[in-house]
Write a protein that holds these residues in place. Structure first.
Motif, PDB file in Angstrom:
ATOM      1  N   ASP A  83      34.622  54.355  51.540  1.00 61.45           N
ATOM      2  CA  ASP A  83      35.437  54.418  50.472  1.00 61.45           C
ATOM      3  C   ASP A  83      36.464  53.456  50.975  1.00 61.45           C
ATOM      4  OD1 ASP A  83      34.074  56.272  49.185  1.00 61.45           O
ATOM      5  OD2 ASP A  83      35.424  57.911  49.658  1.00 61.45           O
ATOM      6  N   GLY A  84      37.081  53.384  51.836  1.00 60.82           N
ATOM      7  CA  GLY A  84      38.248  52.375  52.413  1.00 60.82           C
ATOM      8  C   GLY A  84      37.711  51.052  52.068  1.00 60.82           C
ATOM      9  N   PHE A  85      36.634  50.736  52.596  1.00 57.96           N
ATOM     10  CA  PHE A  85      36.178  49.376  52.361  1.00 57.96           C
ATOM     11  C   PHE A  85      36.049  48.956  50.901  1.00 57.96           C
ATOM     12  CE2 PHE A  85      34.053  49.305  56.790  1.00 57.96           C
ATOM     13  CZ  PHE A  85      35.342  48.978  57.528  1.00 57.96           C
ATOM     14  N   MET A  86      35.514  49.938  49.984  1.00 54.94           N
ATOM     15  CA  MET A  86      35.316  49.664  48.747  1.00 54.94           C
ATOM     16  C   MET A  86      36.758  49.295  47.971  1.00 54.94           C
ATOM     17  SD  MET A  86      32.295  49.776  48.108  1.00 54.94           S
ATOM     18  CE  MET A  86      32.021  49.601  46.261  1.00 54.94           C
ATOM     19  N   LYS A  87      37.732  50.115  48.374  1.00 57.18           N
ATOM     20  CA  LYS A  87      38.937  49.777  47.845  1.00 57.18           C
ATOM     21  C   LYS A  87      39.653  48.475  48.151  1.00 57.18           C
ATOM     22  CE  LYS A  87      40.824  54.560  47.982  1.00 57.18           C
ATOM     23  NZ  LYS A  87      41.791  55.407  48.661  1.00 57.18           N
ATOM     24  N   VAL A  88      39.164  48.007  49.662  1.00 55.02           N
ATOM     25  CA  VAL A  88      39.509  46.644  49.951  1.00 55.02           C
ATOM     26  C   VAL A  88      38.811  45.609  49.110  1.00 55.02           C
ATOM     27  CG1 VAL A  88      39.489  44.910  51.858  1.00 55.02           C
ATOM     28  CG2 VAL A  88      40.455  47.471  52.191  1.00 55.02           C
ATOM     29  N   LYS A  89      37.691  45.948  49.081  1.00 50.03           N
ATOM     30  CA  LYS A  89      37.044  45.217  47.906  1.00 50.03           C
ATOM     31  C   LYS A  89      37.380  44.998  46.481  1.00 50.03           C
ATOM     32  CE  LYS A  89      32.324  44.430  46.098  1.00 50.03           C
ATOM     33  NZ  LYS A  89      30.639  45.203  45.806  1.00 50.03           N
ATOM     34  N   GLU A  90      37.905  46.164  45.979  1.00 47.69           N
ATOM     35  CA  GLU A  90      38.435  46.051  44.648  1.00 47.69           C
ATOM     36  C   GLU A  90      39.680  45.206  44.758  1.00 47.69           C
ATOM     37  OE1 GLU A  90      39.103  50.147  43.793  1.00 47.69           O
ATOM     38  OE2 GLU A  90      36.777  50.636  43.778  1.00 47.69           O
ATOM     39  N   LEU A  91      40.392  45.471  45.830  1.00 47.87           N
ATOM     40  CA  LEU A  91      41.661  44.620  45.752  1.00 47.87           C
ATOM     41  C   LEU A  91      41.104  43.063  45.691  1.00 47.87           C
ATOM     42  CD1 LEU A  91      44.623  44.048  46.277  1.00 47.87           C
ATOM     43  CD2 LEU A  91      44.390  44.202  49.004  1.00 47.87           C
ATOM     44  N   ILE A  92      40.259  42.792  46.687  1.00 49.10           N
ATOM     45  CA  ILE A  92      40.064  41.501  46.608  1.00 49.10           C
ATOM     46  C   ILE A  92      39.525  40.927  45.209  1.00 49.10           C
ATOM     47  CG2 ILE A  92      38.276  39.897  47.399  1.00 49.10           C
ATOM     48  CD1 ILE A  92      38.267  41.322  50.288  1.00 49.10           C
ATOM     49  N   GLU A  93      38.697  41.619  44.499  1.00 48.71           N
ATOM     50  CA  GLU A  93      38.338  41.327  43.304  1.00 48.71           C
ATOM     51  C   GLU A  93      39.492  41.361  42.095  1.00 48.71           C
ATOM     52  OE1 GLU A  93      35.634  44.378  42.240  1.00 48.71           O
ATOM     53  OE2 GLU A  93      33.744  43.205  43.687  1.00 48.71           O
ATOM     54  N   ALA A  94      40.396  42.297  42.466  1.00 47.54           N
ATOM     55  CA  ALA A  94      41.605  42.178  41.570  1.00 47.54           C
ATOM     56  C   ALA A  94      42.479  40.750  41.752  1.00 47.54           C
ATOM     57  CB  ALA A  94      42.466  43.392  41.871  1.00 47.54           C
TER      58      ALA A  94
ATOM     59  N   ASP B 115      41.491  37.967  43.003  1.00 42.72           N
ATOM     60  CA  ASP B 115      40.625  36.924  42.705  1.00 42.72           C
ATOM     61  C   ASP B 115      40.748  36.828  40.947  1.00 42.72           C
ATOM     62  OD1 ASP B 115      38.741  34.676  43.262  1.00 42.72           O
ATOM     63  OD2 ASP B 115      37.301  35.945  42.325  1.00 42.72           O
ATOM     64  N   GLY B 116      40.747  38.009  40.447  1.00 47.20           N
ATOM     65  CA  GLY B 116      40.829  37.686  39.034  1.00 47.20           C
ATOM     66  C   GLY B 116      42.208  37.387  38.466  1.00 47.20           C
ATOM     67  N   TRP B 117      43.182  37.640  39.453  1.00 47.74           N
ATOM     68  CA  TRP B 117      44.619  37.471  39.022  1.00 47.74           C
ATOM     69  C   TRP B 117      44.802  35.950  39.235  1.00 47.74           C
ATOM     70  CZ3 TRP B 117      48.747  38.898  36.490  1.00 47.74           C
ATOM     71  CH2 TRP B 117      49.964  38.341  36.850  1.00 47.74           C
ATOM     72  N   ILE B 118      44.373  35.424  40.468  1.00 50.88           N
ATOM     73  CA  ILE B 118      44.553  34.045  40.806  1.00 50.88           C
ATOM     74  C   ILE B 118      43.614  33.153  39.684  1.00 50.88           C
ATOM     75  CG2 ILE B 118      43.958  32.254  42.398  1.00 50.88           C
ATOM     76  CD1 ILE B 118      44.339  34.568  44.519  1.00 50.88           C
ATOM     77  N   GLY B 119      42.260  33.486  39.307  1.00 55.82           N
ATOM     78  CA  GLY B 119      41.810  32.853  38.590  1.00 55.82           C
ATOM     79  C   GLY B 119      42.254  32.909  37.023  1.00 55.82           C
ATOM     80  N   LYS B 120      43.405  33.738  36.593  1.00 60.77           N
ATOM     81  CA  LYS B 120      44.041  33.677  35.256  1.00 60.77           C
ATOM     82  C   LYS B 120      44.527  32.184  34.924  1.00 60.77           C
ATOM     83  CE  LYS B 120      45.560  37.716  33.533  1.00 60.77           C
ATOM     84  NZ  LYS B 120      46.794  38.707  33.192  1.00 60.77           N
TER      85      LYS B 120
END
Length: 104
Positions: free
Chosen positions: A86-97, A99-104
């Motif tokens: 679950d912790g690793f999934m949260k880190v993955k979600e942070l990376i995706e978020a 990446d989405g923020w930077i890609g705006k």
């Protein structure tokens, strides 16, 4: 994936305790030890770490709060084991978020 600022803030909030937990070498060592030998007691961990029981208990508390350790009670003894998914999934979600923020 596009994300707004609130999604990124939520992802940071969800991972804050994880980064605190991962930021200490003794806590990292506890995770590594339990990865090889799950279901150890505080006493066993403190001996393996060459650290006092109170200090080991403190690190375990932080790891549990971050969701990185589980606990199984057997009589008066408590056995700890890693629960990293679950912790690793949260880190993955942070990376995706991020990446989405930077890609705006």
């Amino acid at each position: 994936m596009q994300c707004d600022e609130s999604q990124l803030e939520a992802a940071f909030e969800d991972t804050r305790d994880l980064f605190v937990a991962f930021g200490d070498r003794y806590r990292q060592e506890i995770i590594l030890i339990l990865g090889k030998n799950p279901n150890m007691t505080v006493k066993e961990l403190s001996l393996a770490l060459e650290l006092s029981r109170p200090a080991t208990s403190h690190h375990i508390k932080i790891l549990k709060q971050a969701g990185l350790l589980g606990e199984r009670k057997e009589g008066v003894r408590r056995y700890y084991y890693p629960t990293l998914h679950d912790g690793f999934m949260k880190v993955k979600e942070l990376i995706e978020a991020a990446d989405g923020w930077i890609g705006k």
